[in-house]
Design an enzyme around this catalytic site. Structure first.
Site, PDB file in Angstrom:
ATOM      1  N   ASP A 107       4.881 -18.856  38.861  1.00 39.05           N
ATOM      2  CA  ASP A 107       3.971 -18.257  39.511  1.00 39.05           C
ATOM      3  C   ASP A 107       4.411 -17.790  40.864  1.00 39.05           C
ATOM      4  O   ASP A 107       4.908 -18.331  41.824  1.00 39.05           O
ATOM      5  CB  ASP A 107       2.852 -19.153  39.789  1.00 39.05           C
ATOM      6  CG  ASP A 107       1.749 -18.508  40.465  1.00 39.05           C
ATOM      7  OD1 ASP A 107       1.314 -17.130  40.371  1.00 39.05           O
ATOM      8  OD2 ASP A 107       0.771 -19.489  41.138  1.00 39.05           O
ATOM      9  N   ASP A 109       2.736 -15.785  44.104  1.00 40.24           N
ATOM     10  CA  ASP A 109       1.741 -15.309  44.947  1.00 40.24           C
ATOM     11  C   ASP A 109       1.994 -14.797  46.072  1.00 40.24           C
ATOM     12  O   ASP A 109       2.576 -15.346  46.899  1.00 40.24           O
ATOM     13  CB  ASP A 109       0.629 -16.843  45.016  1.00 40.24           C
ATOM     14  CG  ASP A 109      -0.785 -16.450  45.607  1.00 40.24           C
ATOM     15  OD1 ASP A 109      -0.730 -15.770  46.242  1.00 40.24           O
ATOM     16  OD2 ASP A 109      -1.552 -16.903  44.864  1.00 40.24           O
ATOM     17  N   ASP A 266       6.093 -20.880  43.264  1.00 34.92           N
ATOM     18  CA  ASP A 266       5.083 -21.795  43.423  1.00 34.92           C
ATOM     19  C   ASP A 266       5.709 -22.938  42.363  1.00 34.92           C
ATOM     20  O   ASP A 266       5.559 -23.055  41.182  1.00 34.92           O
ATOM     21  CB  ASP A 266       3.777 -21.602  43.145  1.00 34.92           C
ATOM     22  CG  ASP A 266       2.803 -22.852  43.253  1.00 34.92           C
ATOM     23  OD1 ASP A 266       3.418 -24.076  43.334  1.00 34.92           O
ATOM     24  OD2 ASP A 266       1.687 -22.450  43.275  1.00 34.92           O
TER      25      ASP A 266
END
Ligand SMILES: [Zn+2]
Ligand SMILES: [Zn+2]
Length: 359
Positions: A107, A109, A266
């Site tokens: 992930d 972000d 992440d």
């Protein structure tokens, strides 16, 4: 076990707005449920969803893509998730499910990337009165009602989204060059809000424990990278190669190399083998944008390609919103006003708790 990252701003929506969102999502799933990417071994996966205005429901399972599609249309949830892990019985409590393995996921972000524009679009919402304030730092109190329950409104502009794309490109480089994952085994998705998700379909990673996944994540981030005593980086591959190629081989500090080459993934997502992850081909409950498959990362337009809802104009009451651009059109900024906007822009603001259906 952990649920997907929750937005810190719990959107405050009235019943009419919630009903509008549910209806809009239902219509989308009625027409497009065939675009939802169903995982392999569907009966071994745990599913979960968040109904509009309610909390997460998880530990669900479906026997077929048809069962899943029927539930999407029936429930019209704000967000839909599926485990990257497979289980003997996905409906049991976590420690009784019988974990069999999990695909490697990543992930990225935009919110985790320290872009210089961040201060310009750092907004805070008052939970008591809904006032929206722009401030780089947390304001001491609400400028309207003096309340102190302020939550940050996560916002990403085109620059932030481009930075996230750059980080995704670096991650693909690590996976293909350093871990030998073939390009066609990496599925890249726009997250549906502020970043990118990567799914790796490579059997070597599936049995790995969280500690081994943490090592992979740390390697990709460049966390704990240390220079061997007295050594210069002159090797061809990996971090050493990246550092040597950039002419940083003799620099005494490694931070510039980490900033230049590391990918800001992440790690809590990558190390969580019991996670339920947003399903590709579903709408994001905090934007109304699609978690869309990215076929060509460079050519992908995150403010255009995942905008899949209709453009019928509707009237909304906007509490406040920074300016944003979708499908080539810029909206706002708005401050306590009425506006007539296409459905996709109305949903974008409503799902963030910034606008309501005009009554
Ligand atoms: Zn207030
Ligand atoms: Zn930005």
């Amino acid at each position: 076990m952990s649920a997907p990252r929750a937005e810190s701003t719990a959107p405050q929506t009235d019943e009419k707005t919630t009903a509008f969102l549910r209806k809009t999502f239902r219509e989308y799933y009625f027409r497009h449920h065939g675009d939802v990417e169903v995982p392999t071994m569907i009966e071994s996966r745990e599913f979960g969803y968040i109904p509009f205005g309610k909390g997460m429901i998880r530990h669900l399972s479906y026997n077929s893509p048809g069962d899943l599609a029927a539930d999407l249309v029936k429930q019209a949830p704000s967000s839909v998730f599926c485990s990257n892990g497979t289980y003997s019985d996905p409906t049991l409590p976590m420690d009784e499910k019988g974990w069999k393995g999990a695909e490697l996921i990543f992930d990225i972000d935009a919110n985790d990337i320290p872009t210089t524009c961040r201060a310009k679009h750092s907004f805070w919402t008052c939970k008591d009165c809904g006032k929206i304030m722009r401030s780089a730092e947390r304001p001491e109190h609400c400028s309207k009602c003096q309340g102190v329950s302020l939550v940050q409104l996560h916002w990403s502009c085109g620059v932030c989204l481009a930075a996230a794309k750059e980080q995704a490109g670096r991650l693909i480089g690590f996976l293909t060059n350093d871990f030998g994952v073939p390009n066609d085994r990496i599925s890249v998705y726009f997250s549906g809000n502020r970043g990118y998700h990567l799914h790796v379909d490579d059997k070597r990673f599936e049995p790995l424990e969280p500690s081994a996944r943490a090592q992979i994540a740390n390697y990709i981030k460049g966390t704990g990278l240390v220079r061997p005593q007295g050594a210069e980086y002159t090797f061809a591959g990996g971090w050493a190669g990246r550092i040597a190629t950039a002419g940083l081989g003799q620099s005494s500090k490694l931070e510039p190399a980490v900033a230049a080459f590391g990918s800001r993934i992440d790690e809590s997502v990558t190390t969580d083998i019991h996670r339920i992850f947003r399903m590709p081909g579903t709408l994001h409950g905090n934007s109304g944008l699609l978690k869309a498959r990215v076929h060509d990362l460079q050519a992908f337009k995150p403010e255009y390609d995942p905008v899949v809802l209709g453009d019928d104009e509707i009237e909304v009451s906007v509490r406040g919103s920074p300016a944003f651009t979708l499908r080539g059109r810029t909206f706002g900024p708005y401050s306590g006003e009425e506006a007539t906007v296409p459905t996709y822009a109305a949903v974008y603001m409503m799902t963030k708790g910034l606008a309501q259906v005009l009554t």
